[in-house]
Design a protein around this motif. Structure first.
Motif, PDB file in Angstrom:
ATOM      1  N   VAL A 334       0.828  -1.203   0.000  1.00 59.51           N
ATOM      2  CA  VAL A 334       0.000   0.000   0.000  1.00 59.51           C
ATOM      3  C   VAL A 334       0.865   1.258   0.000  1.00 59.51           C
ATOM      4  CG1 VAL A 334      -1.774   1.234   1.267  1.00 59.51           C
ATOM      5  CG2 VAL A 334      -1.873  -1.216   1.114  1.00 59.51           C
ATOM      6  N   VAL A 335       1.939   1.225   0.794  1.00 58.14           N
ATOM      7  CA  VAL A 335       2.827   2.387   0.838  1.00 58.14           C
ATOM      8  C   VAL A 335       3.431   2.641  -0.539  1.00 58.14           C
ATOM      9  CG1 VAL A 335       5.022   3.216   1.739  1.00 58.14           C
ATOM     10  CG2 VAL A 335       3.357   2.231   3.279  1.00 58.14           C
ATOM     11  N   ILE A 336       3.931   1.568  -1.173  1.00 54.96           N
ATOM     12  CA  ILE A 336       4.576   1.741  -2.474  1.00 54.96           C
ATOM     13  C   ILE A 336       3.552   2.149  -3.529  1.00 54.96           C
ATOM     14  CG2 ILE A 336       5.842   0.544  -4.294  1.00 54.96           C
ATOM     15  CD1 ILE A 336       7.153  -1.105  -2.064  1.00 54.96           C
ATOM     16  N   LEU A 337       2.360   1.596  -3.431  1.00 53.57           N
ATOM     17  CA  LEU A 337       1.308   1.983  -4.374  1.00 53.57           C
ATOM     18  C   LEU A 337       1.036   3.483  -4.276  1.00 53.57           C
ATOM     19  CD1 LEU A 337      -0.260   0.317  -6.376  1.00 53.57           C
ATOM     20  CD2 LEU A 337      -2.095   0.092  -4.723  1.00 53.57           C
ATOM     21  N   GLY A 338       0.979   3.983  -3.044  1.00 55.48           N
ATOM     22  CA  GLY A 338       0.809   5.425  -2.855  1.00 55.48           C
ATOM     23  C   GLY A 338       1.934   6.202  -3.519  1.00 55.48           C
ATOM     24  N   GLY A 339       3.158   5.678  -3.362  1.00 50.07           N
ATOM     25  CA  GLY A 339       4.304   6.341  -3.978  1.00 50.07           C
ATOM     26  C   GLY A 339       4.216   6.318  -5.490  1.00 50.07           C
ATOM     27  N   LEU A 340       3.826   5.178  -6.048  1.00 45.96           N
ATOM     28  CA  LEU A 340       3.729   5.049  -7.507  1.00 45.96           C
ATOM     29  C   LEU A 340       2.717   6.038  -8.068  1.00 45.96           C
ATOM     30  CD1 LEU A 340       3.741   1.190  -8.113  1.00 45.96           C
ATOM     31  CD2 LEU A 340       5.501   2.830  -8.717  1.00 45.96           C
ATOM     32  N   GLN A 341       1.625   6.230  -7.317  1.00 47.66           N
ATOM     33  CA  GLN A 341       0.584   7.114  -7.835  1.00 47.66           C
ATOM     34  C   GLN A 341       1.014   8.567  -7.862  1.00 47.66           C
ATOM     35  OE1 GLN A 341      -2.708   6.044  -5.384  1.00 47.66           O
ATOM     36  NE2 GLN A 341      -3.048   4.144  -6.488  1.00 47.66           N
ATOM     37  N   SER A 342       2.035   8.892  -7.077  1.00 50.42           N
ATOM     38  CA  SER A 342       2.458  10.287  -7.070  1.00 50.42           C
ATOM     39  C   SER A 342       3.506  10.569  -8.154  1.00 50.42           C
ATOM     40  CB  SER A 342       3.004  10.662  -5.694  1.00 50.42           C
ATOM     41  OG  SER A 342       4.189   9.944  -5.455  1.00 50.42           O
ATOM     42  N   ILE A 343       3.929   9.522  -8.876  1.00 53.51           N
ATOM     43  CA  ILE A 343       4.899   9.744  -9.964  1.00 53.51           C
ATOM     44  C   ILE A 343       4.141  10.162 -11.214  1.00 53.51           C
ATOM     45  CG2 ILE A 343       6.679   8.710 -11.396  1.00 53.51           C
ATOM     46  CD1 ILE A 343       7.237   6.744  -9.182  1.00 53.51           C
ATOM     47  N   SER A 344       4.547  11.283 -11.759  1.00 57.46           N
ATOM     48  CA  SER A 344       3.834  11.787 -12.935  1.00 57.46           C
ATOM     49  C   SER A 344       4.083  10.895 -14.149  1.00 57.46           C
ATOM     50  CB  SER A 344       4.283  13.210 -13.244  1.00 57.46           C
ATOM     51  OG  SER A 344       3.911  13.535 -14.556  1.00 57.46           O
ATOM     52  N   GLN A 345       3.038  10.711 -14.926  1.00 52.46           N
ATOM     53  CA  GLN A 345       3.106   9.864 -16.110  1.00 52.46           C
ATOM     54  C   GLN A 345       4.047  10.434 -17.159  1.00 52.46           C
ATOM     55  OE1 GLN A 345       1.503   7.126 -15.571  1.00 52.46           O
ATOM     56  NE2 GLN A 345       2.295   6.253 -17.448  1.00 52.46           N
ATOM     57  N   GLU A 346       4.257  11.741 -17.095  1.00 47.83           N
ATOM     58  CA  GLU A 346       5.041  12.405 -18.146  1.00 47.83           C
ATOM     59  C   GLU A 346       6.463  11.869 -18.240  1.00 47.83           C
ATOM     60  OE1 GLU A 346       4.644  16.502 -17.149  1.00 47.83           O
ATOM     61  OE2 GLU A 346       2.462  16.359 -17.342  1.00 47.83           O
ATOM     62  N   TYR A 347       7.033  11.503 -17.095  1.00 44.43           N
ATOM     63  CA  TYR A 347       8.405  10.981 -17.119  1.00 44.43           C
ATOM     64  C   TYR A 347       8.492   9.761 -18.025  1.00 44.43           C
ATOM     65  CZ  TYR A 347       9.288  13.858 -13.000  1.00 44.43           C
ATOM     66  OH  TYR A 347       9.423  14.898 -12.135  1.00 44.43           O
ATOM     67  N   TYR A 348       7.496   8.891 -17.883  1.00 47.86           N
ATOM     68  CA  TYR A 348       7.531   7.656 -18.667  1.00 47.86           C
ATOM     69  C   TYR A 348       7.362   7.950 -20.150  1.00 47.86           C
ATOM     70  CZ  TYR A 348       7.081   5.388 -14.176  1.00 47.86           C
ATOM     71  OH  TYR A 348       7.300   4.985 -12.895  1.00 47.86           O
ATOM     72  N   GLU A 349       6.488   8.925 -20.445  1.00 50.30           N
ATOM     73  CA  GLU A 349       6.297   9.268 -21.858  1.00 50.30           C
ATOM     74  C   GLU A 349       7.586   9.804 -22.462  1.00 50.30           C
ATOM     75  OE1 GLU A 349       2.991  11.873 -21.532  1.00 50.30           O
ATOM     76  OE2 GLU A 349       1.831  10.236 -20.679  1.00 50.30           O
ATOM     77  N   ALA A 350       8.235  10.700 -21.701  1.00 50.33           N
ATOM     78  CA  ALA A 350       9.500  11.250 -22.188  1.00 50.33           C
ATOM     79  C   ALA A 350      10.513  10.138 -22.405  1.00 50.33           C
ATOM     80  CB  ALA A 350      10.036  12.269 -21.198  1.00 50.33           C
ATOM     81  N   ALA A 351      10.562   9.208 -21.429  1.00 48.26           N
ATOM     82  CA  ALA A 351      11.540   8.117 -21.534  1.00 48.26           C
ATOM     83  C   ALA A 351      11.241   7.250 -22.749  1.00 48.26           C
ATOM     84  CB  ALA A 351      11.500   7.275 -20.264  1.00 48.26           C
ATOM     85  N   GLU A 352       9.961   7.053 -22.996  1.00 47.01           N
ATOM     86  CA  GLU A 352       9.591   6.208 -24.116  1.00 47.01           C
ATOM     87  C   GLU A 352      10.025   6.839 -25.443  1.00 47.01           C
ATOM     88  OE1 GLU A 352       5.390   4.422 -24.270  1.00 47.01           O
ATOM     89  OE2 GLU A 352       6.628   3.450 -22.747  1.00 47.01           O
ATOM     90  N   ILE A 353       9.826   8.153 -25.501  1.00 45.20           N
ATOM     91  CA  ILE A 353      10.248   8.866 -26.713  1.00 45.20           C
ATOM     92  C   ILE A 353      11.750   8.711 -26.907  1.00 45.20           C
ATOM     93  CG2 ILE A 353      10.505  11.166 -27.737  1.00 45.20           C
ATOM     94  CD1 ILE A 353       7.790  11.805 -26.348  1.00 45.20           C
ATOM     95  N   ASP A 354      12.490   8.746 -25.788  1.00 45.29           N
ATOM     96  CA  ASP A 354      13.943   8.578 -25.884  1.00 45.29           C
ATOM     97  C   ASP A 354      14.331   7.139 -26.125  1.00 45.29           C
ATOM     98  OD1 ASP A 354      14.216  11.199 -25.511  1.00 45.29           O
ATOM     99  OD2 ASP A 354      14.736  11.111 -23.380  1.00 45.29           O
ATOM    100  N   GLY A 355      13.366   6.228 -26.170  1.00 48.00           N
ATOM    101  CA  GLY A 355      13.661   4.844 -26.502  1.00 48.00           C
ATOM    102  C   GLY A 355      14.100   3.985 -25.327  1.00 48.00           C
TER     103      GLY A 355
END
Lengths: 454, 314
Positions: A334-355
């Protein structure tokens, strides 16, 4: 015997309500005192003399009552005897006895309350308000100060003092205090057995093992489940609810339930192992003639067998670890789930664009951004696991032959099974020191305290 | 996902990380657009099903055992609904047998009384101090905070011995007062620490505006802070309630008269005789666990936000 009857209900309720009422009264009295001290200034010299003398008198009485309390619990009994302070410390008691003898039963209480109130009212009426910047802070802190000194500070001092005594079962009433007993106790912690057989270093090693295995499995399990859950899907809420169950069901119950699953004949694990063994034995019979497969099943039917969970130290240790891991994963999840939810999705999108691939995203985005959640959770988890012996106590009771004891459960045994009070106090202080050093060290390297108290 | 009757103040909602559900919905839409392959989704569901099975199975086993008739307690069957399932264990527990009234209600009553008192005392002693720690810079504040933090690190087991001796010397063994004192040792510092974390999240502007408008410090406390802190007080109460409700080890040393037993102690008396009362133990477990578990699941989000506000705050 045993049923809940109206008289019992009334008696217990009145006990408890009286207790809460008494605490509320004491708090109110002290608050009134503090308020007059900080927020009122006497108008005339005579009023000042009056106010200060009442305040000094009350403070003196309070100190005497505290001393008497400390004497009663045994913290300063020998000092009082040595310094011949008894006439002084029993003064409030004797005053009260005389007062109670002079005034009939309920009135002695009411009159005393009225007297105190009158005194305070007189101070109030002869004074004027004055500003006080920090007065309010102290007025607010007072109840907690009372609680903490009574509940933690005094017991802690008592513990330090007990560590320097020879208190044990036969000397429980009149222990002797002295430096030499203290040295003896601390030496015994490191050289002798801490409970019955096990030595300090053996138990300490096991405690470290217990903590490391548990916390790492809690975090790994929690992380995996949280990552699985952190996505849109059907039944997500249901999964989450079910997965929290081990945390939600009272651990006393689940620990006792697990304990019985480790029974040699009727426990779940051995039933499963026995069934598996039977299964392999059948397969062995059926595959006679097939060279490699037969050998494999023959080996398996030998290797898989019911396990003596209660008698074998290693298996007993595994059984407590299993129970505790099962209990602890949901919290981390539950603690980690709370942490995951606070990570913005944008980081992953940017990373995906960078391959970046999934693993790289996890390694370089998820983990670093989870740090603010993981670091304090790890500190707390470690300390909790280090201290939490309820599971051990309920599942194996530290057995067989103390092979599953950790430091805190040995401490418990030293106190309540072997009545080695002086020794146990020293032992508790050593454990305390270990935890203190560890937390300072950990906070240093991770700077986890940053932001915690500002 | 806000619920009626327990509305959290806007301030607190902004502060609690565990409550990020609405935002998740948005993220969820985003993710779906990217999409996982069906195979991957299937695998994930399978893994979660397996995990759920592990989480639920031990609890289900307790249900199973509670339904077994007395002569079938010792069996190697793994069926979830046992053959000859019966409610005898529950009935015996709730109604008792002829000549032997049930002790179950007494245990629950004792537990309830002790737990509610502990939680109340915890709040009585800590509610105002937390505010002072959050807002005032007074001499001794930092020392106090570090002290409070360390009490979070070193739970009551360290102080068990002196407390036990104190309680014994004050003749409080086998009394509600004794056990409440023992439980308050953890309840009070925890409540202060948690509530302080909560007050830190209330913007100071609110109070400063009121002070400029001529309100007194006490007036601010009463008219602004008190209404705002109701949800936090409820969380602290719930937390202290939960932790002492389930406590076994400390209760064992302080309460040893049967009529003072709390439910964990009572349940333990069943397990001492494995063969005879194991079914009753299971039935009692289920009866106790169901309401507490539901309460926990219902409030878990707030419990967690309380925990993160207290210990795990960044």
């Amino acid at each position: 015997m045993g049923a809940l009857t109206p008289p019992i209900i009334i008696r217990s309720l009145s006990q408890v309500l009286g207790f809460i009422l008494a605490i509320a009264l004491i708090i109110l009295l002290l608050e009134g005192y503090a308020y007059l001290l900080f927020f009122r200034r006497p108008r005339t010299l005579a009023a000042a003399v009056f106010a200060r003398s009442v305040q000094v008198g009350l403070a003196g009485l309070l100190i005497l009552v505290t001393l008497r309390f400390l004497e009663r619990i045994g913290l300063i009994t020998d000092l009082v005897a040595a310094l011949r302070l008894a006439p002084l410390t029993t003064l409030p008691e004797r005053l009260w006895a005389a007062w109670a003898a002079a005034v009939p039963a309920p009135w002695h209480f009411i009159l005393l309350g009225a007297l105190v109130l009158t005194l305070e009212a007189m101070i109030y009426l002869t004074s004027e308000p004055r500003p006080s910047r920090l007065g309010l802070a102290y007025v607010l802190i007072l109840p907690a100060l009372l609680g903490i000194s009574l509940l933690i500070a005094i017991p802690f001092l008592f513990e330090v003092r007990l560590a320097f005594s020879n208190m044990a079962m036969y000397t429980a009433q009149n222990p002797e205090f002295g430096l030499r007993y203290g040295i003896e106790n601390f030496v015994k912690v490191f050289t002798g057995p801490v409970a019955k057989d096990a030595t300090f270093f053996e138990v300490f090693g096991r405690t470290v093992l217990w903590t490391v295995i548990n916390v790492s499995l809690h975090i790994t399990g929690g992380l995996i489940l949280a990552l699985l859950l952190h996505r849109p899907m059907r039944l997500r809420g249901l999964y989450r609810t079910i997965l929290i169950l081990p945390w939600a069901v009272p651990s006393t119950i689940t620990a006792m339930a697990w304990r019985n699953e480790f029974d040699y004949r009727y426990g779940f694990f051995n039933i499963m192992l026995r069934n598996l063994q039977q299964f392999f034995t059948d397969l062995t019979a059926q595959t006679q003639g097939l060279p490699l497969i037969y050998d494999l099943f023959a080996w398996l039917s030998q290797a898989v067998h019911p396990v003596p969970w209660r008698q074998d130290p290693t298996w007993a240790f595994i059984s407590v670890v299993m129970t505790n891991v099962w209990l602890g994963i949901p919290f981390m999840m539950v603690v980690i789930l709370g942490g995951l939810q606070s990570i913005s999705q944008e980081y992953y999108e940017a990373a995906e664009i960078d391959g970046a691939n999934k693993w790289q995203q996890f390694r370089h985005i998820t983990l670093p951004l989870l740090r603010p959640v993981l670091v304090p959770a790890t500190i707390l988890g470690t300390v909790w696991t280090f201290n939490r012996f309820e599971v051990i106590f309920l599942v194996t009771q530290g057995g067989p032959q103390e092979k599953t004891d950790i430091l805190v459960s040995s401490l418990y045994k030293a106190i309540f099974q072997f009545y080695r009070y002086g020794f146990s106090a020293a032992f508790a202080l050593v454990i305390f020191l270990i935890l203190l050093l560890w937390s300072i060290f950990y906070l240093r390297i991770t700077r986890g305290l940053r932001g915690v108290y500002e | 996902m806000r619920r009626e009757g327990f509305s959290l103040s806007a301030v607190e909602v902004a502060a609690a990380p565990a409550r990020a559900w609405p935002r998740l919905r948005v993220q969820a839409l985003f993710r779906r657009a990217r999409g996982d392959s069906p195979v991957k989704r299937l695998l994930i569901h399978m893994a979660l099903w397996a995990a759920c099975l592990v989480a639920v199975y031990p609890v289900l086993r307790v249900v199973t055992i509670s339904l077994r008739p007395a002569n079938k307690l010792l069996t190697t069957s793994l069926a979830i609904i046992p053959e000859d399932a019966t409610l005898t264990n529950y009935i015996e527990l709730l109604v008792g047998r002829a000549g032997r009234p049930t002790e179950f209600y007494l245990w629950i009553w004792n537990s309830l009384l002790i737990t509610v008192t502990t939680a109340t005392v915890g709040l009585l002693l800590s509610a105002t101090a937390a505010y002072a720690f959050s807002r005032f810079r007074f001499p001794g504040r930092n020392a106090g905070l570090i002290f409070l933090l360390s009490t979070q690190m070193f739970p009551a087991a360290m102080l068990l011995l002196p407390l036990f001796i104190m309680i014994a010397r004050l003749n409080l063994i086998n009394s509600y007062l004794g056990i409440v004192i023992a439980y308050s040792v953890t309840a009070v510092p925890f409540s202060i620490w948690m509530l302080k974390g909560y007050y830190d999240t209330i913007p100071r502007d609110l109070e400063e505006a009121a002070l400029i408008d001529g309100a007194s410090r006490l007036g601010v406390l009463w008219h602004i802070i008190r209404p705002l802190s109701t949800p936090a007080l409820a969380i602290a109460f719930l937390f202290n309630f939960m932790s002492s409700w389930n406590e076994y080890i400390v209760a064992r040393i302080i309460l040893n008269k049967r009529e003072m037993y709390t439910w964990p102690l009572g349940l333990w008396t069943f397990t001492e005789q494995y063969t005879v009362l194991w079914g009753k133990f299971a039935a009692a477990s289920i009866l106790v666990a169901v309401p507490v578990t539901l309460l926990f699941l219902y409030s878990s989000r707030w419990l967690l936000s309380g925990l993160t506000l207290g210990g795990v705050k960044e």
